[in-house]
Design a protein around this motif. Structure first.
Motif, PDB file in Angstrom:
ATOM      1  N   TYR A  36      -6.301  10.214 -15.229  1.00 55.67           N
ATOM      2  CA  TYR A  36      -7.055   8.997 -15.545  1.00 55.67           C
ATOM      3  C   TYR A  36      -6.087   7.840 -15.766  1.00 55.67           C
ATOM      4  CZ  TYR A  36      -6.028  10.299 -20.405  1.00 55.67           C
ATOM      5  OH  TYR A  36      -5.396  10.631 -21.566  1.00 55.67           O
ATOM      6  N   ASN A  37      -6.615   6.660 -16.084  1.00 60.01           N
ATOM      7  CA  ASN A  37      -5.815   5.432 -16.223  1.00 60.01           C
ATOM      8  C   ASN A  37      -5.005   5.155 -14.955  1.00 60.01           C
ATOM      9  OD1 ASN A  37      -6.710   4.963 -18.802  1.00 60.01           O
ATOM     10  ND2 ASN A  37      -4.915   5.827 -19.801  1.00 60.01           N
ATOM     11  N   TRP A  38      -5.612   5.352 -13.793  1.00 58.42           N
ATOM     12  CA  TRP A  38      -4.913   5.172 -12.520  1.00 58.42           C
ATOM     13  C   TRP A  38      -4.748   3.697 -12.204  1.00 58.42           C
ATOM     14  CZ3 TRP A  38      -2.723   8.444  -8.954  1.00 58.42           C
ATOM     15  CH2 TRP A  38      -2.359   7.868  -7.732  1.00 58.42           C
ATOM     16  N   SER A  39      -3.565   3.294 -11.820  1.00 59.92           N
ATOM     17  CA  SER A  39      -3.358   1.960 -11.240  1.00 59.92           C
ATOM     18  C   SER A  39      -2.267   2.126 -10.191  1.00 59.92           C
ATOM     19  CB  SER A  39      -2.950   0.939 -12.305  1.00 59.92           C
ATOM     20  OG  SER A  39      -1.668   1.216 -12.802  1.00 59.92           O
ATOM     21  N   SER A  40      -2.400   1.365  -9.096  1.00 61.87           N
ATOM     22  CA  SER A  40      -1.440   1.570  -8.011  1.00 61.87           C
ATOM     23  C   SER A  40      -1.310   0.343  -7.121  1.00 61.87           C
ATOM     24  CB  SER A  40      -1.858   2.773  -7.161  1.00 61.87           C
ATOM     25  OG  SER A  40      -3.144   2.582  -6.611  1.00 61.87           O
ATOM     26  N   THR A  41      -0.203   0.362  -6.369  1.00 57.22           N
ATOM     27  CA  THR A  41       0.021  -0.557  -5.260  1.00 57.22           C
ATOM     28  C   THR A  41       0.361   0.364  -4.085  1.00 57.22           C
ATOM     29  OG1 THR A  41       2.408  -0.720  -5.619  1.00 57.22           O
ATOM     30  CG2 THR A  41       1.021  -2.292  -6.827  1.00 57.22           C
ATOM     31  N   ALA A  42       0.732  -0.200  -2.974  1.00 59.37           N
ATOM     32  CA  ALA A  42       1.126   0.633  -1.828  1.00 59.37           C
ATOM     33  C   ALA A  42       2.381   1.444  -2.139  1.00 59.37           C
ATOM     34  CB  ALA A  42       1.349  -0.237  -0.595  1.00 59.37           C
ATOM     35  N   ASP A  43       3.242   0.914  -3.042  1.00 59.30           N
ATOM     36  CA  ASP A  43       4.542   1.541  -3.308  1.00 59.30           C
ATOM     37  C   ASP A  43       4.679   2.219  -4.668  1.00 59.30           C
ATOM     38  OD1 ASP A  43       5.602   0.691  -0.836  1.00 59.30           O
ATOM     39  OD2 ASP A  43       5.975  -1.288  -1.674  1.00 59.30           O
ATOM     40  N   GLU A  44       3.747   1.967  -5.598  1.00 54.94           N
ATOM     41  CA  GLU A  44       3.855   2.538  -6.940  1.00 54.94           C
ATOM     42  C   GLU A  44       2.502   3.002  -7.446  1.00 54.94           C
ATOM     43  OE1 GLU A  44       6.142   0.874 -10.087  1.00 54.94           O
ATOM     44  OE2 GLU A  44       7.324  -0.372  -8.720  1.00 54.94           O
ATOM     45  N   ALA A  45       2.532   4.023  -8.303  1.00 52.63           N
ATOM     46  CA  ALA A  45       1.310   4.509  -8.944  1.00 52.63           C
ATOM     47  C   ALA A  45       1.623   4.888 -10.378  1.00 52.63           C
ATOM     48  CB  ALA A  45       0.753   5.717  -8.194  1.00 52.63           C
ATOM     49  N   ARG A  46       0.675   4.575 -11.265  1.00 51.39           N
ATOM     50  CA  ARG A  46       0.785   4.947 -12.682  1.00 51.39           C
ATOM     51  C   ARG A  46      -0.500   5.664 -13.057  1.00 51.39           C
ATOM     52  NH1 ARG A  46       4.377   2.087 -15.613  1.00 51.39           N
ATOM     53  NH2 ARG A  46       5.490   0.494 -14.474  1.00 51.39           N
ATOM     54  N   PHE A  47      -0.349   6.724 -13.830  1.00 47.65           N
ATOM     55  CA  PHE A  47      -1.528   7.466 -14.257  1.00 47.65           C
ATOM     56  C   PHE A  47      -1.181   8.345 -15.438  1.00 47.65           C
ATOM     57  CE2 PHE A  47       0.638   9.596 -10.808  1.00 47.65           C
ATOM     58  CZ  PHE A  47       0.806  10.902 -11.266  1.00 47.65           C
ATOM     59  N   MET A  52      -1.125  15.934 -21.195  1.00 47.12           N
ATOM     60  CA  MET A  52       0.257  16.194 -20.774  1.00 47.12           C
ATOM     61  C   MET A  52       1.135  14.958 -20.888  1.00 47.12           C
ATOM     62  SD  MET A  52       0.063  19.031 -17.745  1.00 47.12           S
ATOM     63  CE  MET A  52       1.812  19.153 -17.459  1.00 47.12           C
ATOM     64  N   ALA A  53       1.091  14.088 -19.899  1.00 42.61           N
ATOM     65  CA  ALA A  53       2.059  12.991 -19.868  1.00 42.61           C
ATOM     66  C   ALA A  53       1.538  11.811 -19.070  1.00 42.61           C
ATOM     67  CB  ALA A  53       3.357  13.487 -19.239  1.00 42.61           C
ATOM     68  N   LYS A  54       2.192  10.675 -19.291  1.00 41.73           N
ATOM     69  CA  LYS A  54       1.971   9.498 -18.453  1.00 41.73           C
ATOM     70  C   LYS A  54       3.062   9.524 -17.402  1.00 41.73           C
ATOM     71  CE  LYS A  54      -0.094   6.442 -21.816  1.00 41.73           C
ATOM     72  NZ  LYS A  54       0.002   5.226 -22.601  1.00 41.73           N
ATOM     73  N   LEU A  55       2.696   9.194 -16.172  1.00 41.27           N
ATOM     74  CA  LEU A  55       3.685   9.180 -15.106  1.00 41.27           C
ATOM     75  C   LEU A  55       3.619   7.863 -14.352  1.00 41.27           C
ATOM     76  CD1 LEU A  55       3.800  12.643 -13.286  1.00 41.27           C
ATOM     77  CD2 LEU A  55       5.613  11.522 -14.555  1.00 41.27           C
ATOM     78  N   ALA A  56       4.765   7.391 -13.942  1.00 41.15           N
ATOM     79  CA  ALA A  56       4.862   6.225 -13.065  1.00 41.15           C
ATOM     80  C   ALA A  56       5.742   6.670 -11.901  1.00 41.15           C
ATOM     81  CB  ALA A  56       5.485   5.053 -13.808  1.00 41.15           C
ATOM     82  N   LEU A  57       5.186   6.582 -10.698  1.00 40.74           N
ATOM     83  CA  LEU A  57       5.906   7.024  -9.502  1.00 40.74           C
ATOM     84  C   LEU A  57       6.093   5.865  -8.546  1.00 40.74           C
ATOM     85  CD1 LEU A  57       3.894  10.305  -8.797  1.00 40.74           C
ATOM     86  CD2 LEU A  57       6.169  10.146  -9.796  1.00 40.74           C
ATOM     87  N   LYS A  58       7.167   5.934  -7.779  1.00 41.25           N
ATOM     88  CA  LYS A  58       7.385   4.926  -6.737  1.00 41.25           C
ATOM     89  C   LYS A  58       7.868   5.641  -5.484  1.00 41.25           C
ATOM     90  CE  LYS A  58      12.156   4.067  -7.906  1.00 41.25           C
ATOM     91  NZ  LYS A  58      13.105   3.293  -8.631  1.00 41.25           N
ATOM     92  N   VAL A  59       7.573   5.030  -4.348  1.00 39.29           N
ATOM     93  CA  VAL A  59       8.059   5.573  -3.076  1.00 39.29           C
ATOM     94  C   VAL A  59       9.546   5.251  -2.993  1.00 39.29           C
ATOM     95  CG1 VAL A  59       7.914   5.414  -0.571  1.00 39.29           C
ATOM     96  CG2 VAL A  59       5.822   5.314  -1.938  1.00 39.29           C
ATOM     97  N   SER A  60      10.361   6.290  -2.819  1.00 40.68           N
ATOM     98  CA  SER A  60      11.798   6.063  -2.709  1.00 40.68           C
ATOM     99  C   SER A  60      12.250   6.124  -1.251  1.00 40.68           C
ATOM    100  CB  SER A  60      12.581   7.083  -3.527  1.00 40.68           C
ATOM    101  OG  SER A  60      12.423   8.380  -2.999  1.00 40.68           O
ATOM    102  N   GLN A  61      11.409   6.745  -0.407  1.00 39.65           N
ATOM    103  CA  GLN A  61      11.782   6.860   1.008  1.00 39.65           C
ATOM    104  C   GLN A  61      10.538   7.079   1.858  1.00 39.65           C
ATOM    105  OE1 GLN A  61      14.505  10.081   1.672  1.00 39.65           O
ATOM    106  NE2 GLN A  61      14.722   9.648   3.827  1.00 39.65           N
ATOM    107  N   ARG A  62      10.499   6.394   2.987  1.00 38.73           N
ATOM    108  CA  ARG A  62       9.458   6.618   4.000  1.00 38.73           C
ATOM    109  C   ARG A  62      10.168   6.827   5.331  1.00 38.73           C
ATOM    110  NH1 ARG A  62       6.762   2.258   1.307  1.00 38.73           N
ATOM    111  NH2 ARG A  62       4.747   2.896   0.478  1.00 38.73           N
ATOM    112  N   ILE A  63       9.860   7.931   5.997  1.00 32.99           N
ATOM    113  CA  ILE A  63      10.346   8.145   7.360  1.00 32.99           C
ATOM    114  C   ILE A  63       9.082   8.243   8.201  1.00 32.99           C
ATOM    115  CG2 ILE A  63      11.653   9.607   8.933  1.00 32.99           C
ATOM    116  CD1 ILE A  63      13.181  10.643   6.423  1.00 32.99           C
ATOM    117  N   GLU A  64       8.848   7.226   9.013  1.00 34.47           N
ATOM    118  CA  GLU A  64       7.581   7.131   9.735  1.00 34.47           C
ATOM    119  C   GLU A  64       7.220   8.415  10.471  1.00 34.47           C
ATOM    120  OE1 GLU A  64       5.025   4.115  12.527  1.00 34.47           O
ATOM    121  OE2 GLU A  64       7.046   3.558  11.932  1.00 34.47           O
ATOM    122  N   ASN A  65       5.963   8.842  10.246  1.00 34.29           N
ATOM    123  CA  ASN A  65       5.396  10.051  10.855  1.00 34.29           C
ATOM    124  C   ASN A  65       6.217  11.312  10.566  1.00 34.29           C
ATOM    125  OD1 ASN A  65       3.305   8.480  11.818  1.00 34.29           O
ATOM    126  ND2 ASN A  65       4.273   8.157  13.794  1.00 34.29           N
TER     127      ASN A  65
END
Length: 132
Positions: A36-47, A52-65
């Motif tokens: 719950y408490n989800w918020s996001s952009t294309a590159d980051e997500a918080r929930f 358990m825990a609060k987490l904030a994640l970000k995309v560190s790498q994209r390799i197309e397909n």
């Protein structure tokens, strides 16, 4: 290093699957009810993970397909990487694999392995449900 993973064959093109997964806004649709408490952009997500825990994640790498790698953008309870790998099986069939790599001590491994496996299984199943 603890590695937890699962995969599914998705009846969609690799491009569709990759584009869906590369936008973290879409990941809310893959989450179980205890998130719950989800918020996001294309590159980051918080929930928040219930009890358990609060987490904030970000995309560190994209390799197309190929793959999308997410890491914590703030301090996390343990070192972790979430990796989505996609592999084209045919023009309309894609193998999607979700891998969580976590640096867990023995106590954390006993406590977190089950919930992390459930999370991986749930997200892979939801992805198959959403995209075919």
């Amino acid at each position: 290093m603890t590695v937890i993973q699962n995969n599914a064959i998705i009846n969609s093109s690799i491009h569709e699957v990759y584009n869906f997964l590369s936008d973290l806004n879409n990941h809310e649709q893959l989450m179980p009810e205890n998130i719950y408490n989800w918020s996001s952009t294309a590159d980051e997500a918080r929930f928040t993970i219930k009890n358990m825990a609060k987490l904030a994640l970000k995309v560190s790498q994209r390799i197309e397909n190929k793959e999308i790698v997410c890491v914590p953008s703030e301090e996390a309870p343990f070192e972790v990487q979430l990796i989505w790998k996609v592999e084209e099986l045919s023009p309309n069939e894609t193998k999607a694999t979700f891998v969580i790599e976590a640096q867990l001590n023995m106590m954390m491994k006993m406590m977190a392995s089950g919930p992390l496996q459930k999370l991986v299984d749930h997200q892979v199943s939801k992805l198959k449900e959403k995209l075919g």
